[in-house]
Write a protein that holds these residues in place. Structure first.
Motif, PDB file in Angstrom:
ATOM      1  N   TYR A 188      22.942  35.557  12.828  1.00  0.00           N
ATOM      2  CA  TYR A 188      21.764  34.864  12.314  1.00  0.00           C
ATOM      3  C   TYR A 188      21.869  34.782  10.796  1.00  0.00           C
ATOM      4  O   TYR A 188      22.347  35.714  10.148  1.00  0.00           O
ATOM      5  CB  TYR A 188      20.484  35.622  12.712  1.00  0.00           C
ATOM      6  CG  TYR A 188      19.229  34.961  12.206  1.00  0.00           C
ATOM      7  CD1 TYR A 188      18.718  33.846  12.855  1.00  0.00           C
ATOM      8  CD2 TYR A 188      18.580  35.425  11.082  1.00  0.00           C
ATOM      9  CE1 TYR A 188      17.575  33.211  12.389  1.00  0.00           C
ATOM     10  CE2 TYR A 188      17.429  34.805  10.607  1.00  0.00           C
ATOM     11  CZ  TYR A 188      16.937  33.697  11.261  1.00  0.00           C
ATOM     12  OH  TYR A 188      15.817  33.069  10.796  1.00  0.00           O
ATOM     13  N   GLU A 189      21.404  33.678  10.222  1.00  0.00           N
ATOM     14  CA  GLU A 189      21.356  33.522   8.771  1.00  0.00           C
ATOM     15  C   GLU A 189      19.905  33.453   8.334  1.00  0.00           C
ATOM     16  O   GLU A 189      19.131  32.645   8.856  1.00  0.00           O
ATOM     17  CB  GLU A 189      22.090  32.245   8.362  1.00  0.00           C
ATOM     18  CG  GLU A 189      22.148  32.033   6.872  1.00  0.00           C
ATOM     19  CD  GLU A 189      22.984  30.825   6.507  1.00  0.00           C
ATOM     20  OE1 GLU A 189      23.439  30.766   5.350  1.00  0.00           O
ATOM     21  OE2 GLU A 189      23.179  29.931   7.353  1.00  0.00           O
ATOM     22  N   ASP A 190      19.527  34.302   7.370  1.00  0.00           N
ATOM     23  CA  ASP A 190      18.132  34.287   6.923  1.00  0.00           C
ATOM     24  C   ASP A 190      17.926  33.236   5.835  1.00  0.00           C
ATOM     25  O   ASP A 190      18.854  32.536   5.440  1.00  0.00           O
ATOM     26  CB  ASP A 190      17.659  35.687   6.511  1.00  0.00           C
ATOM     27  CG  ASP A 190      18.206  36.185   5.184  1.00  0.00           C
ATOM     28  OD1 ASP A 190      18.933  35.443   4.481  1.00  0.00           O
ATOM     29  OD2 ASP A 190      17.904  37.348   4.833  1.00  0.00           O
TER      30      ASP A 190
ATOM     31  N   ASN B  35      21.752  35.259   3.775  1.00  0.00           N
ATOM     32  CA  ASN B  35      22.420  36.474   4.244  1.00  0.00           C
ATOM     33  C   ASN B  35      22.735  36.317   5.721  1.00  0.00           C
ATOM     34  O   ASN B  35      21.922  35.805   6.487  1.00  0.00           O
ATOM     35  CB  ASN B  35      21.527  37.697   4.043  1.00  0.00           C
ATOM     36  CG  ASN B  35      21.190  37.915   2.590  1.00  0.00           C
ATOM     37  OD1 ASN B  35      22.054  37.907   1.732  1.00  0.00           O
ATOM     38  ND2 ASN B  35      19.916  38.091   2.302  1.00  0.00           N
ATOM     39  N   ILE B  36      23.918  36.772   6.126  1.00  0.00           N
ATOM     40  CA  ILE B  36      24.354  36.680   7.520  1.00  0.00           C
ATOM     41  C   ILE B  36      24.126  38.024   8.193  1.00  0.00           C
ATOM     42  O   ILE B  36      24.616  39.058   7.729  1.00  0.00           O
ATOM     43  CB  ILE B  36      25.840  36.290   7.611  1.00  0.00           C
ATOM     44  CG1 ILE B  36      26.098  34.940   6.935  1.00  0.00           C
ATOM     45  CG2 ILE B  36      26.320  36.301   9.051  1.00  0.00           C
ATOM     46  CD1 ILE B  36      25.487  33.747   7.638  1.00  0.00           C
TER      47      ILE B  36
ATOM     48  N   THR C 274      25.028  44.465  11.000  1.00  0.00           N
ATOM     49  CA  THR C 274      25.778  44.362   9.760  1.00  0.00           C
ATOM     50  C   THR C 274      25.261  43.130   9.032  1.00  0.00           C
ATOM     51  O   THR C 274      25.153  42.063   9.623  1.00  0.00           O
ATOM     52  CB  THR C 274      27.290  44.196  10.030  1.00  0.00           C
ATOM     53  OG1 THR C 274      27.758  45.313  10.788  1.00  0.00           O
ATOM     54  CG2 THR C 274      28.075  44.101   8.735  1.00  0.00           C
ATOM     55  N   VAL C 275      24.923  43.288   7.750  1.00  0.00           N
ATOM     56  CA  VAL C 275      24.443  42.170   6.947  1.00  0.00           C
ATOM     57  C   VAL C 275      25.496  41.853   5.897  1.00  0.00           C
ATOM     58  O   VAL C 275      25.964  42.740   5.183  1.00  0.00           O
ATOM     59  CB  VAL C 275      23.096  42.496   6.264  1.00  0.00           C
ATOM     60  CG1 VAL C 275      22.621  41.312   5.431  1.00  0.00           C
ATOM     61  CG2 VAL C 275      22.055  42.880   7.288  1.00  0.00           C
TER      62      VAL C 275
ATOM     63  N   GLY D 265      27.956  35.536   1.823  1.00  0.00           N
ATOM     64  CA  GLY D 265      28.837  34.848   2.756  1.00  0.00           C
ATOM     65  C   GLY D 265      30.281  35.301   2.767  1.00  0.00           C
ATOM     66  O   GLY D 265      31.133  34.655   3.352  1.00  0.00           O
ATOM     67  N   LYS D 266      30.578  36.424   2.115  1.00  0.00           N
ATOM     68  CA  LYS D 266      31.954  36.907   2.032  1.00  0.00           C
ATOM     69  C   LYS D 266      32.122  38.159   2.870  1.00  0.00           C
ATOM     70  O   LYS D 266      31.291  39.053   2.823  1.00  0.00           O
ATOM     71  CB  LYS D 266      32.323  37.210   0.587  1.00  0.00           C
ATOM     72  CG  LYS D 266      32.329  35.978  -0.294  1.00  0.00           C
ATOM     73  CD  LYS D 266      32.707  36.360  -1.713  1.00  0.00           C
ATOM     74  CE  LYS D 266      32.776  35.167  -2.603  1.00  0.00           C
ATOM     75  NZ  LYS D 266      31.499  34.619  -2.974  1.00  0.00           N
ATOM     76  N   LEU D 267      33.214  38.204   3.620  1.00  0.00           N
ATOM     77  CA  LEU D 267      33.516  39.394   4.395  1.00  0.00           C
ATOM     78  C   LEU D 267      34.253  40.378   3.500  1.00  0.00           C
ATOM     79  O   LEU D 267      35.291  40.057   2.947  1.00  0.00           O
ATOM     80  CB  LEU D 267      34.389  39.049   5.600  1.00  0.00           C
ATOM     81  CG  LEU D 267      33.738  38.153   6.637  1.00  0.00           C
ATOM     82  CD1 LEU D 267      34.722  37.845   7.744  1.00  0.00           C
ATOM     83  CD2 LEU D 267      32.509  38.802   7.195  1.00  0.00           C
TER      84      LEU D 267
END
Length: 187
Positions: free
Chosen positions: A122-124, A128-129, A138-139, A143-145
């Motif tokens: 989900y993207e808020d 934030n993912i 996990t947030v 957008g970077k892992l």
């Protein structure tokens, strides 16, 4: 129109209550369609229960599996973020198809994701993912892992779905963001 995937590998296109098109992925039988998404170019992406992902482009199907960078061939859900990247939840982590680079980036328990089975993404409203997995949320910020961009919530709880309460954002009495979180057995 609405696309619906079936347990036997068919996808059906519905307009209203009528099926207007039925497609079958060539060479694939007995593999259920578990996730469907449309990319920025209007192509369908189909997650399967064991055969990876198939992209439908101009009437042709292209398969992507672990050999092409997908973290696992069992796909449980898919999500398109606000940058048109596709996120594929799997039984062994998450894979992101970066729209601009046309490549996969994968992330799992061996490189920082807390949990193995990813149920949902989900993207808020801030971009934030949120990754709902079998061990916690996990947030990913920006957008970077990467471990420096991660935050973790709900230790040892299997989270199946997350949703930001957008009504609460519009409510002047609400001072902070509210999220609805579904779990597997924890309420």
């Amino acid at each position: 129109y609405t696309w619906i995937g079936s347990h036997d590998g068919k996808i059906l296109k519905f307009q209203g209550s009528s099926a207007t098109e039925t497609l079958r992925i060539p060479g694939v039988s007995g593999t259920g369609i578990t996730a469907i998404a449309e990319d920025a170019m209007g192509n369908l992406w189909l997650g399967t229960n064991g055969e990876g992902i198939f992209q439908k482009n101009n009437g042709k199907f292209t398969r992507y599996s672990t050999g092409e960078g997908l973290v696992d061939n069992v796909v449980s859900s898919t999500f398109k973020d606000n940058r048109d990247n596709l996120w594929f939840s799997t039984f062994d982590g998450i894979s992101i198809f970066r729209h601009t680079e046309r490549t996969f980036e994968s992330f799992n328990a061996r490189n920082g994701l807390l949990g193995m089975r990813v149920h949902n993404v989900y993207e808020d409203s801030d971009g934030n993912i949120f990754i709902a997995a079998d061990k916690r949320i996990t947030v990913i910020k920006d957008g970077k892992l990467g471990k420096k961009n991660l935050e973790y919530y709900l230790k040892e709880i299997s989270v199946t779905c997350i949703y930001e309460d957008l009504f609460a954002l519009d409510n002047k009495d609400c001072k902070e963001k509210l999220y609805w979180i579904a779990t597997h057995g924890a309420g």
